[in-house]
Write an enzyme that holds these catalytic residues in place. Structure first.
Site, PDB file in Angstrom:
ATOM      1  N   CYS A  46       1.580  -4.815   0.594  1.00 21.53           N
ATOM      2  CA  CYS A  46       1.757  -4.795  -0.860  1.00 21.53           C
ATOM      3  C   CYS A  46       2.082  -6.186  -1.389  1.00 21.53           C
ATOM      4  CB  CYS A  46       2.832  -3.799  -1.256  1.00 21.53           C
ATOM      5  SG  CYS A  46       4.416  -4.119  -0.468  1.00 21.53           S
TER       6      CYS A  46
ATOM      7  N   GLU B 152       7.503   2.172  -5.794  1.00 19.21           N
ATOM      8  CA  GLU B 152       7.221   0.890  -5.131  1.00 19.21           C
ATOM      9  C   GLU B 152       5.711   0.807  -5.033  1.00 19.21           C
ATOM     10  OE1 GLU B 152       9.454  -1.369  -4.205  1.00 19.21           O
ATOM     11  OE2 GLU B 152      11.235  -0.211  -4.686  1.00 19.21           O
TER      12      GLU B 152
END
Ligand code: NAD
Length: 508
Positions: A267, A233
């Site tokens: 993110c 991720e």
């Protein structure tokens, strides 16, 4: 051995010190975890869910305390610790408590007519020991959600929080003890790259990594030597596309929140704004006005907290300076005080500047304009990343069509960030933003060994395809292939297949 310091980014004070795990301790943690797995995998799903509930109740009983620990370690304002680290963790625990039993039930699959009398299904077993490596930006939820999901699927876990936020490692240890988890089911190791390297060398059954692209590549490379599966991720450079028919006021508020929440250290932060030419002037006036009204600080009424590390401040400053040198225009004063960066709006940016191509991870809103939809979509897709994206329009159908044109793992229409918090939606990136999905049923399956099973009752002495082969069998097989692939009436096809089946059986 050198200790790990937890530093409060607001004051610069050392708030605690922790022992770095020695590589031998990491190996031992994986061995403990493997031993505990033997018992943990045998307990029922319902019992595992009771442990998850105990973890949830422990968090609920300590909300203020845990929010303060997260804020002290990261510099984020208290509301964000509660809203973005603790709230999603509780939501995901509740989700898996409710759904794990159903998700892990074996699932029936079709068995072709030609495999007479058989049945087919998939079972889900745990993988074993999962190594979880977490970043510092949401240090609690990005450790806890994969930990919870891995445990729900029946695995044990060795978790390594970021070396920048070691208090979170101690907090996870505390929660697991207080919730009564059996010893060794969740092991915490502390440190940086040496600890990660030792963790991979101890050969866990899967590595789940959240962090930067460059670290993700190194982890994948090392894991590949042992063929350990990795889920990555990674970072993003998320576009926000604002069409001329958008609700401008809402889009401005969305840009503020999407780009500046957690001081831009998300993110899935909005990192590139593309605004259609007809509305760009109005959009910018409103955006500048609203940015002026935001409070920077560490109090409960402040909106924009500190950056978590001084290195990150330097990284953001460098990108802004370079962009200005290359012709970008500052629309807000550039104010950097210790670890606090006041929100920045930049215009006249281009895709030649790092500020539009590399992850910034700070409170910066770079704005570009586009004329046609095609141009907006092309600019949004012109990136090495593909994590999240948002489209702003009052024509939802058009927004959905544009979503299909974007090369990205996740999309929101007329909103930002929230999709990562929907426990039922799989989350993960494409291109340099990562490999794999977690959250939702997919998340549970990503921590499971899916075994496909085909069963034959075993009544017949043998199967028609088995030896011996013969010319007649060849001809019979050819007839079978033709009949199977012809567009015939279904009833007639069934009768013909039965006849051929009998004929083939008679040859044995
Ligand atoms: P990072 O890659 O520096 O660190 C992540 C983890 O890896 C930490 O535990 C760290 O101790 C460890 N690490 C650091 N360098 C290492 C090395 N050379 N070898 C082995 N391990 C190493 O990332 P970060 O700065 O902590 O986090 C920010 C990054 O994480 C950003 O790029 C952000 O976009 C990304 N992120 C992605 C998601 C997502 O879900 N896709 C979520 C949050 C953050």
């Amino acid at each position: 051995m050198e200790t790990l310091q937890a530093i409060n980014p607001v004051t610069g004070d050392v708030i605690d010190e922790f022992q770095r795990s020695h590589p031998e301790e990491v190996t031992k943690a994986v061995m403990n975890s493997r031993r505990s797995f033997e018992n943990w995998k045998k307990i029922s799903v319902l019992k595992r869910m009771e442990y998850l509930k105990a973890i949830r109740f422990n968090i609920m009983d300590n909300l203020d305390d845990y929010a303060a620990i997260i804020s002290e370690d990261t510099g984020k304002v208290l509301t964000e610790s509660l809203m973005s680290d603790i709230l999603p963790t509780l939501d995901f625990i509740r989700y898996y408590e409710k759904n794990t039993e159903e998700f892990l039930k074996s699932k029936k699959r079709d068995t072709p007519l030609t495999f007479q009398g058989g049945k087919s299904y998939i079972t889900y077993q745990p993988l074993g020991v999962i190594g979880i490596i977490a970043p510092w930006n949401f240090p609690f939820q990005l450790s806890m959600i994969p930990v919870i999901t891995a445990l729900a699927a029946g695995n044990t876990v060795v978790v390594k929080p970021s070396n920048e936020t070691p208090s979170i490692g101690a907090l996870i240890e505390r929660i697991m003890i207080e919730a009564g988890l059996p010893q060794g089911v969740v092991e915490v190791v502390q440190g940086g790259r040496d600890v990660v390297s030792a963790l991979i060398e101890a050969k866990p059954d899967k590595i789940f990594f959240t962090g930067s692209v460059s670290t993700g590549k190194k982890i994948m490379e090392q894991a590949s030597k042992h063929l350990i599966p990795v889920e990555l991720e990674l970072g993003g450079k998320d576009p926000m596309i604002v069409l001329e028919d958008a609700n401008i006021g809402r889009a401005v508020e969305g840009a503020l929140y999407g780009g500046l929440a957690n001081t831009g250290q998300v993110c899935i932060s909005v990192e590139r704004l593309y605004v259609q030419e007809a509305i760009v002037d109005e959009f910018l006036i409103k955006l500048k006005n609203r940015v002026k009204q935001l409070n920077v600080g560490s109090g409960k009424s402040d909106d924009i907290g500190a950056m978590t590390t001084p290195d990150q401040v330097l990284h953001v400053q460098k990108q802004i300076d370079n962009a200005i040198k290359m012709g970008a225009r500052l629309e807000t004063p550039l104010l950097i005080e210790k670890n606090f960066i006041h929100p920045v709006i930049l215009t006249k940016v281009t895709h030649d500047m790092e500020i539009m191509t590399e992850e910034t991870f700070g409170p910066v809103l770079p704005v570009m304009t586009f004329k046609t939809l095609e141009e907006g979509i092309r600019l949004a897709n012109d990136s090495d990343y593909g994590l999240n994206a948002s489209i702003w329009t009052q024509d939802v159908k058009l927004g959905e069509n544009i979503a299909n044109e974007l090369v990205t793992g996740n999309v929101m229409i007329n909103d930002v960030l929230k999709n990562v918090g929907n426990p039922d939606l799989p989350f993960g990136g494409t291109k340099h933003s990562g490999i794999g999905k977690y959250h939702g049923p997919e998340g549970l399956y990503s921590f499971s060994l899916a075994t496909s099973v085909m069963v034959n009752k075993g009544k017949n002495p043998k199967e028609v395809n088995w030896f011996p082969y013969s010319e007649e069998k060849y001809d019979g097989l050819k007839e079978l292939l033709k009949t199977l692939n012809e567009d015939k009436n279904i009833m007639k096809k069934g009768r013909d297949l039965l006849k051929i089946g009998k004929k083939l059986k008679g040859m044995d």
